[in-house]
Design a protein around this motif. Structure first.
Motif, mmCIF file in Angstrom:
data_model
loop_
_atom_site.group_PDB
_atom_site.id
_atom_site.type_symbol
_atom_site.label_atom_id
_atom_site.label_comp_id
_atom_site.label_asym_id
_atom_site.label_seq_id
_atom_site.Cartn_x
_atom_site.Cartn_y
_atom_site.Cartn_z
ATOM 1 N N ILE A 333 0.796 -1.147 -0.044
ATOM 2 C CA ILE A 333 -0.029 0.171 0.021
ATOM 3 C C ILE A 333 0.821 1.254 0.004
ATOM 4 N N ARG A 334 2.056 1.389 0.404
ATOM 5 C CA ARG A 334 2.857 2.447 0.630
ATOM 6 C C ARG A 334 3.205 2.890 -0.556
ATOM 7 N N ALA A 335 2.640 4.229 -0.860
ATOM 8 C CA ALA A 335 3.157 4.930 -2.035
ATOM 9 C C ALA A 335 4.425 5.090 -2.687
ATOM 10 N N ARG B 29 9.441 -9.136 6.795
ATOM 11 C CA ARG B 29 10.476 -9.371 5.984
ATOM 12 C C ARG B 29 10.194 -9.086 4.497
ATOM 13 N N TYR B 30 10.630 -8.340 3.786
ATOM 14 C CA TYR B 30 10.647 -8.373 2.220
ATOM 15 C C TYR B 30 11.641 -9.325 1.741
ATOM 16 N N GLY B 31 11.423 -10.292 0.959
ATOM 17 C CA GLY B 31 12.278 -11.293 0.681
ATOM 18 C C GLY B 31 13.447 -11.639 1.718
ATOM 19 N N LYS B 32 14.570 -11.307 1.449
ATOM 20 C CA LYS B 32 15.606 -11.920 2.523
ATOM 21 C C LYS B 32 15.817 -10.345 3.504
ATOM 22 N N PHE B 33 15.228 -9.361 3.118
ATOM 23 C CA PHE B 33 15.557 -8.212 3.618
ATOM 24 C C PHE B 33 14.515 -7.877 5.035
ATOM 25 N N THR B 34 15.080 -7.948 6.176
ATOM 26 C CA THR B 34 14.122 -7.643 7.603
ATOM 27 C C THR B 34 13.780 -6.091 7.607
ATOM 28 N N PRO B 54 16.618 6.734 11.912
ATOM 29 C CA PRO B 54 17.075 7.059 10.639
ATOM 30 C C PRO B 54 16.165 6.796 9.356
ATOM 31 N N ASN B 55 16.462 7.105 8.159
ATOM 32 C CA ASN B 55 15.828 6.708 6.980
ATOM 33 C C ASN B 55 15.906 5.368 6.891
ATOM 34 N N GLY B 56 14.662 4.599 6.596
ATOM 35 C CA GLY B 56 14.671 3.309 6.223
ATOM 36 C C GLY B 56 14.720 2.282 7.582
ATOM 37 N N ALA B 57 14.516 2.927 8.524
ATOM 38 C CA ALA B 57 14.731 2.200 9.727
ATOM 39 C C ALA B 57 13.612 1.074 10.302
ATOM 40 N N GLY B 58 12.443 1.455 9.576
ATOM 41 C CA GLY B 58 11.350 0.444 9.750
ATOM 42 C C GLY B 58 10.105 1.118 10.049
ATOM 43 N N LYS B 59 10.151 2.412 10.366
ATOM 44 C CA LYS B 59 9.189 3.239 10.999
ATOM 45 C C LYS B 59 7.673 3.117 10.335
ATOM 46 N N THR B 60 7.656 3.547 9.028
ATOM 47 C CA THR B 60 6.432 3.433 8.062
ATOM 48 C C THR B 60 6.066 1.711 8.118
ATOM 49 N N THR B 61 6.821 1.033 8.002
ATOM 50 C CA THR B 61 6.497 -0.375 7.875
ATOM 51 C C THR B 61 5.710 -0.925 9.264
ATOM 52 N N THR B 62 6.413 -0.467 10.408
ATOM 53 C CA THR B 62 5.731 -0.961 11.573
ATOM 54 C C THR B 62 4.102 -0.143 11.817
ATOM 55 N N ASP B 176 2.769 9.881 10.739
ATOM 56 C CA ASP B 176 4.002 9.604 10.045
ATOM 57 C C ASP B 176 4.743 10.695 9.582
ATOM 58 N N GLU B 177 5.846 11.073 10.386
ATOM 59 C CA GLU B 177 6.475 12.371 9.999
ATOM 60 C C GLU B 177 5.260 13.521 9.809
ATOM 61 N N PRO B 178 4.731 13.902 10.920
ATOM 62 C CA PRO B 178 3.579 14.887 10.717
ATOM 63 C C PRO B 178 3.755 16.191 10.423
ATOM 64 N N SER B 208 9.236 10.561 13.681
ATOM 65 C CA SER B 208 9.800 11.612 13.330
ATOM 66 C C SER B 208 11.422 11.634 12.985
ATOM 67 N N HIS B 209 11.962 12.638 12.390
ATOM 68 C CA HIS B 209 13.281 12.623 12.391
ATOM 69 C C HIS B 209 13.601 13.971 13.019
ATOM 70 N N LEU B 210 12.745 14.838 13.561
ATOM 71 C CA LEU B 210 13.054 16.151 13.841
ATOM 72 C C LEU B 210 12.817 16.112 15.668
HETATM 73 N N1 LIG Z 1 7.687 -3.179 -0.677
HETATM 74 C C1 LIG Z 1 9.037 -3.203 -0.089
HETATM 75 N N2 LIG Z 1 9.908 -3.999 -0.913
HETATM 76 C C2 LIG Z 1 11.330 -4.049 -0.222
HETATM 77 N N3 LIG Z 1 11.668 -3.390 0.519
HETATM 78 C C3 LIG Z 1 10.754 -2.710 1.340
HETATM 79 C C4 LIG Z 1 9.541 -2.336 0.783
HETATM 80 N N4 LIG Z 1 8.932 -1.445 1.542
HETATM 81 C C5 LIG Z 1 9.823 -1.059 2.545
HETATM 82 N N5 LIG Z 1 11.215 -1.598 2.178
HETATM 83 C C6 LIG Z 1 12.393 -1.548 3.029
HETATM 84 O O1 LIG Z 1 12.172 -1.454 4.247
HETATM 85 C C7 LIG Z 1 12.911 -0.538 4.889
HETATM 86 C C8 LIG Z 1 11.879 0.244 5.935
HETATM 87 O O2 LIG Z 1 11.447 1.013 5.303
HETATM 88 P P1 LIG Z 1 10.535 2.195 6.129
HETATM 89 O O3 LIG Z 1 9.704 2.870 5.040
HETATM 90 O O4 LIG Z 1 9.681 1.336 7.133
HETATM 91 O O5 LIG Z 1 11.472 2.953 6.777
HETATM 92 P P2 LIG Z 1 11.291 4.332 7.517
HETATM 93 O O6 LIG Z 1 11.846 4.224 8.857
HETATM 94 O O7 LIG Z 1 9.876 4.681 7.558
HETATM 95 O O8 LIG Z 1 12.114 5.455 6.734
HETATM 96 P P3 LIG Z 1 11.842 7.094 6.462
HETATM 97 O O9 LIG Z 1 12.402 7.501 7.619
HETATM 98 O O10 LIG Z 1 12.623 7.298 5.307
HETATM 99 O O11 LIG Z 1 10.325 7.062 6.166
HETATM 100 C C9 LIG Z 1 13.579 0.300 4.054
HETATM 101 O O12 LIG Z 1 15.072 -0.141 3.770
HETATM 102 C C10 LIG Z 1 12.722 0.063 2.729
HETATM 103 O O13 LIG Z 1 13.734 -0.331 1.337
#
Ligand SMILES: Nc1ncnc2c1ncn2[C@@H]1O[C@H](COP(=O)(O)OP(=O)(O)OP(=O)(O)O)[C@@H](O)[C@H]1O
Ligand SMILES: [Mg+2]
Lengths: 335, 331
Positions: A333-335, B29-34, B54-62, B176-178, B208-210
């Motif tokens: 779903i994420r854009a 997990r996305y494939g092998k990536f956690t 930091p960016n890509g930490a997994g906040k949005t995924t959570t 998310d990052e309001p 947030s990062h701020l």
């Molecule tokens: N659909 C997907 N397929 C593969 N990897 C993904 C997918 N969605 C997210 N990821 C990976 O999961 C990791 C976590 O992403 P996420 O968006 O949760 O980070 P974030 O903490 O919200 O970062 P940001 O601060 O940049 O928003 C990232 O490394 C991203 O590349």
């Protein structure tokens, strides 16, 4: 890892319930349908196409009426001729429809899903208490109802013009036959609507999705006809020139051409709108036994004749929608 | 709107302090990536919790897993007692979500956009007709309620997003990052608004990062890195653990510099003394040492001119923590 497994086993519900979703998948469906239909009906894109289809309807029907006026009273199916007769230089109205309906349908659906992603409204909408099912189904139904609305209006227009121009009301059978034709046309549109939806799920760029759907449409409209005879010759070559061989090849060609929704649609409409048609293939003498050549089939027989084509149109619509559904369910779903 | 520091009033909640968001060994997990790795997170009713990383930490995924918008690979989630992957409608009816990239139907007006959301939530027409203008007014968009959203600025869209949350009257709000992309004043007002919502008893989870902004509004924070929650707690607790205090007290005093320095160093809880200018000493301490320091200066025969304290900042905790973490990983 062992720990993770332990934790899971305590939270998992009794078997069979684990993956069941709670609540109706159609919650919010009608909210989506209402919004999308309002969008379609007010969009400039749709209005242009509506004007186009209106003009072709008025133009072709008017032209046909000039020609058939003198046979009023002799031809019991004169209203049906309004749809099927071609008057040089114009093609018949059903010819125009088989061309315009896919355009309208694709124009309504090619940006249905990717448009939500691009406007970044997808996650906001899906964060409301609805399932994805309702969103996709709502978008499909909105397009379908819009199509039905437009085509029904056109149908009324044609019948109205007929009553005024020919000076007599349609018979019950004419109304019934043309209504079945209307249903077939709507489902023919449904196929292209669902196809547009599939492409709108696959491609994030609406332009790519539109081109993809139009490419399929062009393929079936222009190239499939040429390909079928070629393929039929390859699959079932005529080596000795026997009648059986020739027949088999023609049967192959016909079967192949029915993969195209266009063929299905044209056969279905001709079958119901032209009561004189008793078969779509070559008529063998055995099939004609006891039949009066040229005598119209009763409605039930015509319906039987076009039934496979009609169900084919409906089945293709459902299959394509199911494909869009499966693809959309798997999408992140994420854009 | 003034930004008060957390927990000045008790919100009128059901059971204050009951856990409303609970994850256990949550993994994606996305494939092998956690993306999210064995996360254990608890958020209590009525608090403001900050997810930092930091960016890509997994906040949005959570966040997406909390809302049932993404299926967890393993582990469990409970939001208000519901499982978001099995009972997403129950969760989403009670939780408001403000995505990081917020968009509206540009050709529709603010009112029409919210009306659609109201219908999706099954709000009765009369109720929606009352709530929508109220929510839009409250966010200061009353003037433009019937303008198409295409004409709205980024800040106005953000406020419309909050109006949408108010319309739902949620128990939990997830943002998310309001404050991303808001000017400083708008961001300040936004934080004030978050505190108002908290005082109405709404539980808030934000990412947030701020960091200085997060510090102003969050009761507790969790530091996220590579899909793992590294540490969590109140800012003071984190400062204690990461900076071993992190208080900085600036003392301005004249008199025997050596004696003063020795006296200050002898105080319990002092980690380090720096003399930055001839009559200025900076104490690094584990807690607020102002009273003790004043006494020590006077006892050592000095004259005290000034005493300043700087509470530990999240910025510092964050940078020290992640520097240590990366150093640790590198060696
Ligand atoms: N659909 C997907 N397929 C593969 N990897 C993904 C997918 N969605 C997210 N990821 C990976 O999961 C990791 C976590 O992403 P996420 O968006 O949760 O980070 P974030 O903490 O919200 O970062 P940001 O601060 O940049 O928003 C990232 O490394 C991203 O590349
Ligand atoms: Mg993010």
């Amino acid at each position: 890892m062992a720990q993770a497994v332990e934790v899971q086993s305590t939270t998992v519900q009794p078997a069979g319930q684990v993956r069941r979703r709670k609540g109706s998948p159609w919650t919010g469906l009608w909210a989506v349908v209402a919004k999308e239909m309002a969008d379609h009906l007010s969009s400039v894109r749709m209005q242009i196409l509506e004007v186009l289809i209106l003009l072709t309807a008025v133009g072709t029907v008017y032209a046909v009426m000039q020609g058939v006026r003198q046979s009023v009273g002799q031809d019991p199916f004169i209203f049906l001729r309004l749809f099927t007769t071609a008057r040089e230089p114009l093609p018949a109205f059903i010819g125009f429809l088989s061309f315009l309906v896919p355009l309208i349908a694709i124009s309504m659906s090619f940006d249905a899903v990717n448009g939500e992603f691009n406007r970044r409204t997808m996650s906001r909408v899906l964060a409301q208490p609805i399932y994805r099912d309702a969103l996709l189904m709502g978008k499909f139904l909105a397009g379908f109802f819009t199509l039905a609305l437009v085509l029904a209006a056109i149908w009324l227009l044609v019948m109205g013009m007929g009553i005024l121009g020919l000076g007599l009301p349609p018979s019950g059978e004419e109304v019934a036959r043309s209504l079945i034709f209307l249903v077939a046309t709507i489902f023919y549109g449904g196929i292209w609507l669902a196809l547009g939806l599939v492409f709108s799920v696959i491609f994030r760029q609406p332009a790519t999705a539109a081109l993809g759907a139009l490419a399929v449409w062009l393929f079936f409209t222009i190239f499939w006809g040429m390909l079928t005879s070629l393929l039929a010759r390859l699959i079932s070559p005529v080596t000795y020139g026997t009648a059986q061989e020739l027949l088999r090849q023609i049967e192959w060609e016909q079967a192949l051409s029915r993969i195209s929704p266009n063929t299905l649609y044209v056969e279905a409409t001709l079958g119901i709108l032209n009561p004189a048609i008793r078969s779509f293939g070559i008529l063998l003498p055995s099939q004609l036994e006891g039949a009066i050549v040229g005598a119209p089939l009763p409605l039930s027989q015509s319906l039987m004749l076009m039934w496979p084509q009609l169900t084919g149109l409906i089945a293709a619509t459902i299959l394509l929608f199911a494909l869009a559904y499966v693809l959309f369910q798997r999408q992140e779903i994420r854009a | 709107m003034s930004v008060v520091t957390a927990s000045s009033r008790t919100p009128p909640t059901k059971t204050q302090g009951e856990a409303v968001i609970e994850t256990s060994q949550l993994t994606k997990r996305y494939g092998k990536f956690t993306a999210v790795d064995n996360l254990n997170l608890t958020v209590h009713r009525g608090e403001v919790f900050g997810l930092l990383g930091p960016n890509g930490a997994g906040k949005t995924t959570t966040i997406l897993m909390l809302l049932g918008l993404t299926e967890p690979t393993s582990g469990s989630v409970r939001v208000l007692g519901f499982d978001p992957s099995r009972e997403p409608l129950d969760v989403k009816a009670r939780v408001g979500y403000l995505p990081d990239a917020i968009g509206f139907y540009d050709e529709l007006t603010a009112r029409e956009n919210l009306a659609y959301i109201a219908r999706l939530n099954g709000l009765p027409h009369a109720e929606a007709a009352k709530r929508i203008p109220a929510a839009i007014e409250r966010m200061g968009l009353g003037e433009v309620i019937d303008h198409p959203v295409a004409t709205f600025s980024r800040g106005m869209r953000q406020r419309l997003g909050v109006a949408e949350l108010l319309l739902k009257q949620p128990e939990i709000i997830i943002m998310d990052e309001p404050t991303l992309g808001l000017d400083p004043e708008a961001a300040h007002n936004f934080l004030g608004m978050i505190l108002q919502l908290k005082h109405e008893g709404i539980t808030i989870l934000l990412s947030s990062h701020l960091l200085h902004q997060v510090q102003q509004v969050c009761d507790r924070v969790g530091l996220f890195s590579n899909g793992r929650m590294m540490i969590s707690g109140t800012v003071a607790e984190l400062a204690q653990r990461v900076l071993r205090g992190g208080y900085r007290i600036t003392v301005q005093a004249s008199g025997p510099a050596d004696a003063i320095q020795r006296a200050l160093l002898a105080l319990p809880g002092v980690q380090k003394i720096e003399q930055t200018r001839p009559e200025t000493f900076v104490i690094h301490g584990a807690h607020d040492l102002r009273a003790d320091a004043a006494g020590a200066v006077v006892n050592a025969g000095g004259r005290l001119y000034g005493l300043d304290i700087e509470a530990p900042s999240l910025d510092e905790i964050y940078s020290v923590y992640f520097k240590e973490a990366t150093n640790g990983a590198g060696s």
